[in-house]
Write a protein that holds these residues in place. Structure first.
Motif, PDB file in Angstrom:
ATOM      1  N   LYS A  53       0.839  -1.202   0.000  1.00  0.00           N
ATOM      2  CA  LYS A  53       0.000   0.000   0.000  1.00  0.00           C
ATOM      3  C   LYS A  53       0.874   1.251   0.000  1.00  0.00           C
ATOM      4  CE  LYS A  53      -3.859  -2.255   2.412  1.00  0.00           C
ATOM      5  NZ  LYS A  53      -4.728  -2.176   3.610  1.00  0.00           N
ATOM      6  N   ARG A  85     -12.091   7.341   3.978  1.00  0.00           N
ATOM      7  CA  ARG A  85     -10.709   7.523   4.418  1.00  0.00           C
ATOM      8  C   ARG A  85      -9.802   6.434   3.825  1.00  0.00           C
ATOM      9  NH1 ARG A  85      -9.552   6.695  10.658  1.00  0.00           N
ATOM     10  NH2 ARG A  85      -9.936   4.601   9.888  1.00  0.00           N
ATOM     11  N   LEU A  86     -10.347   5.233   3.720  1.00  0.00           N
ATOM     12  CA  LEU A  86      -9.588   4.129   3.133  1.00  0.00           C
ATOM     13  C   LEU A  86      -9.252   4.431   1.666  1.00  0.00           C
ATOM     14  CD1 LEU A  86      -8.462   1.202   3.129  1.00  0.00           C
ATOM     15  CD2 LEU A  86     -10.795   0.410   2.716  1.00  0.00           C
ATOM     16  N   ILE A 126      -4.926   1.978  12.013  1.00  0.00           N
ATOM     17  CA  ILE A 126      -5.465   0.742  11.432  1.00  0.00           C
ATOM     18  C   ILE A 126      -5.472   0.766   9.907  1.00  0.00           C
ATOM     19  CG2 ILE A 126      -7.871   1.458  11.724  1.00  0.00           C
ATOM     20  CD1 ILE A 126      -8.416  -1.617  12.279  1.00  0.00           C
ATOM     21  N   TYR A 127      -5.806   1.888   9.290  1.00  0.00           N
ATOM     22  CA  TYR A 127      -5.890   1.856   7.842  1.00  0.00           C
ATOM     23  C   TYR A 127      -4.510   1.905   7.204  1.00  0.00           C
ATOM     24  CZ  TYR A 127      -5.684   6.948   8.318  1.00  0.00           C
ATOM     25  OH  TYR A 127      -5.313   8.218   8.639  1.00  0.00           O
ATOM     26  N   PHE A 165     -15.328   3.973   7.643  1.00  0.00           N
ATOM     27  CA  PHE A 165     -13.952   4.320   7.285  1.00  0.00           C
ATOM     28  C   PHE A 165     -13.693   4.262   5.776  1.00  0.00           C
ATOM     29  CE2 PHE A 165     -13.960  -0.228   8.432  1.00  0.00           C
ATOM     30  CZ  PHE A 165     -13.422  -0.796   7.288  1.00  0.00           C
ATOM     31  N   THR A 167      -5.241  -7.192  10.835  1.00  0.00           N
ATOM     32  CA  THR A 167      -5.592  -5.935  10.150  1.00  0.00           C
ATOM     33  C   THR A 167      -5.137  -4.716  10.946  1.00  0.00           C
ATOM     34  OG1 THR A 167      -7.551  -7.007   9.223  1.00  0.00           O
ATOM     35  CG2 THR A 167      -7.525  -4.603   9.197  1.00  0.00           C
ATOM     36  N   TYR A 182      -6.592   7.174   1.509  1.00  0.00           N
ATOM     37  CA  TYR A 182      -5.285   6.595   1.848  1.00  0.00           C
ATOM     38  C   TYR A 182      -4.727   5.776   0.687  1.00  0.00           C
ATOM     39  CZ  TYR A 182      -2.709   2.466   3.665  1.00  0.00           C
ATOM     40  OH  TYR A 182      -1.844   1.417   3.848  1.00  0.00           O
ATOM     41  N   ARG A 240       2.824  -6.610   9.128  1.00  0.00           N
ATOM     42  CA  ARG A 240       2.212  -5.495   9.860  1.00  0.00           C
ATOM     43  C   ARG A 240       2.782  -5.374  11.269  1.00  0.00           C
ATOM     44  NH1 ARG A 240      -3.823  -6.918   7.601  1.00  0.00           N
ATOM     45  NH2 ARG A 240      -3.746  -5.681   5.686  1.00  0.00           N
ATOM     46  N   LEU A 274     -16.701  -3.298   1.587  1.00  0.00           N
ATOM     47  CA  LEU A 274     -16.536  -2.347   2.706  1.00  0.00           C
ATOM     48  C   LEU A 274     -17.224  -1.006   2.436  1.00  0.00           C
ATOM     49  CD1 LEU A 274     -12.738  -2.988   3.469  1.00  0.00           C
ATOM     50  CD2 LEU A 274     -14.722  -3.974   4.618  1.00  0.00           C
ATOM     51  N   ARG A 311      -1.856 -14.561   4.525  1.00  0.00           N
ATOM     52  CA  ARG A 311      -2.616 -13.855   5.570  1.00  0.00           C
ATOM     53  C   ARG A 311      -1.864 -13.923   6.902  1.00  0.00           C
ATOM     54  NH1 ARG A 311      -6.642 -10.315   4.570  1.00  0.00           N
ATOM     55  NH2 ARG A 311      -7.751 -10.869   6.469  1.00  0.00           N
ATOM     56  N   HIS A 346      -1.638  -5.346   1.558  1.00  0.00           N
ATOM     57  CA  HIS A 346      -2.906  -6.056   1.390  1.00  0.00           C
ATOM     58  C   HIS A 346      -2.626  -7.501   1.012  1.00  0.00           C
ATOM     59  CE1 HIS A 346      -6.894  -7.196  -0.018  1.00  0.00           C
ATOM     60  NE2 HIS A 346      -6.289  -7.725  -1.066  1.00  0.00           N
ATOM     61  N   TYR A 378     -12.579  -2.946  -2.906  1.00  0.00           N
ATOM     62  CA  TYR A 378     -13.099  -2.883  -1.529  1.00  0.00           C
ATOM     63  C   TYR A 378     -14.629  -2.807  -1.504  1.00  0.00           C
ATOM     64  CZ  TYR A 378      -8.443  -2.272   0.611  1.00  0.00           C
ATOM     65  OH  TYR A 378      -7.160  -2.460   1.065  1.00  0.00           O
ATOM     66  N   ASN A 393      -1.736   0.119   7.105  1.00  0.00           N
ATOM     67  CA  ASN A 393      -1.159  -1.150   7.555  1.00  0.00           C
ATOM     68  C   ASN A 393      -0.283  -1.827   6.502  1.00  0.00           C
ATOM     69  OD1 ASN A 393      -3.198  -1.939   5.913  1.00  0.00           O
ATOM     70  ND2 ASN A 393      -4.432  -2.936   7.478  1.00  0.00           N
TER      71      ASN A 393
HETATM   72  N1  UDP Z   1      -9.498  -0.535   7.589  1.00  0.00           N
HETATM   73  C1  UDP Z   1      -9.656   0.662   8.269  1.00  0.00           C
HETATM   74  N2  UDP Z   1     -10.369   0.684   9.436  1.00  0.00           N
HETATM   75  C2  UDP Z   1     -10.945  -0.441   9.950  1.00  0.00           C
HETATM   76  C3  UDP Z   1     -10.779  -1.663   9.259  1.00  0.00           C
HETATM   77  C4  UDP Z   1     -10.064  -1.674   8.083  1.00  0.00           C
HETATM   78  O1  UDP Z   1      -9.158   1.691   7.828  1.00  0.00           O
HETATM   79  O2  UDP Z   1     -11.581  -0.370  11.010  1.00  0.00           O
HETATM   80  C5  UDP Z   1      -8.732  -0.573   6.321  1.00  0.00           C
HETATM   81  C6  UDP Z   1      -7.363  -1.233   6.468  1.00  0.00           C
HETATM   82  O3  UDP Z   1      -6.446  -0.553   5.600  1.00  0.00           O
HETATM   83  C7  UDP Z   1      -7.632  -2.624   5.969  1.00  0.00           C
HETATM   84  C8  UDP Z   1      -8.628  -2.363   4.858  1.00  0.00           C
HETATM   85  O4  UDP Z   1      -9.445  -1.309   5.358  1.00  0.00           O
HETATM   86  O5  UDP Z   1      -6.447  -3.264   5.529  1.00  0.00           O
HETATM   87  C9  UDP Z   1      -9.456  -3.543   4.481  1.00  0.00           C
HETATM   88  O6  UDP Z   1     -10.099  -4.039   5.612  1.00  0.00           O
HETATM   89  P1  UDP Z   1     -10.252  -5.610   5.850  1.00  0.00           P
HETATM   90  O7  UDP Z   1     -11.194  -5.801   6.971  1.00  0.00           O
HETATM   91  O8  UDP Z   1     -10.549  -6.273   4.538  1.00  0.00           O
HETATM   92  O9  UDP Z   1      -8.785  -6.028   6.395  1.00  0.00           O
HETATM   93  P2  UDP Z   1      -7.564  -6.799   5.717  1.00  0.00           P
HETATM   94  O10 UDP Z   1      -8.126  -7.931   4.929  1.00  0.00           O
HETATM   95  O11 UDP Z   1      -6.828  -5.792   4.858  1.00  0.00           O
HETATM   96  O12 UDP Z   1      -6.719  -7.241   6.882  1.00  0.00           O
END
Ligand code: UDP
Length: 160
Positions: A18, A69-70, A119-120, A66, A100, A73, A111, A61, A94, A125, A58, A122
């Protein structure tokens, strides 16, 4: 595809460094982790991700608070997208990527080693399931961009 050596099914997964990972010059270290684990790189490109690709990527989501903002970012710089192939690579990556939320990610994961707190932001992906991986690889890569090749150490990184 089927591994010629151990005859198990090979999976493919989408890994993307990312914008924070690219800005922080972590691309090489992330590639190294997948190489040394024994996975095979079959696709690689750098791009500024178009908004329509991000919204499709995404889509599950979309309703989250979020989400804007995601997207912001993920558009804040280039991304390095990769397709890695190998035995159970979806689940293994994974685990390699970690939780996450960086604050909860274990040391030893990408991570857990390279990010904290936000959190975002991270770093990386990784597709979360076989179906998700197939969907995402088709979104991010054309068939021509993926390279079928036999890695010379395949007989050593397989189960037999
Ligand atoms: N994300 C965020 N806030 C949250 C959860 C997720 O900003 O509360 C962002 C974070 O960058 C994450 C992405 O959204 O990697 C996708 O979320 P997902 O739940 O799919 O997590 P991942 O599979 O990336 O671990």
């Amino acid at each position: 595809s089927v591994c010629l050596h151990c005859l198990t099914l090979w999976e493919r997964t989408l890994i993307a460094v990312k914008p924070d990972g690219v800005h922080r010059r972590l691309v090489g270290q992330i590639i190294q982790r997948f190489e040394q684990r024994g996975f095979k790189l079959v696709g690689l490109k750098m791009l500024k991700v178009p908004e329509d690709l991000l919204t499709q990527h995404y889509c599950q989501l979309r309703s989250k608070p979020f989400f804007p903002r995601l997207l912001e970012y993920m558009s804040s710089g280039p991304v390095v997208a990769m397709v890695w192939e190998g035995h159970k690579v979806v689940q293994a990556s994974r685990v390699m990527v970690g939780h996450t939320n960086p604050a909860e990610a274990q040391a030893g994961t990408v991570r857990g080693d390279f990010s904290v707190l936000i959190i975002y932001r991270n770093v990386v992906h990784a597709s979360d399931s076989l179906e998700g991986a197939q969907r995402e690889i088709q979104l991010w890569f054309t068939g021509k961009e993926l390279v079928n090749w036999d890695c010379c150490d395949q007989s050593f990184t397989c189960e037999l």
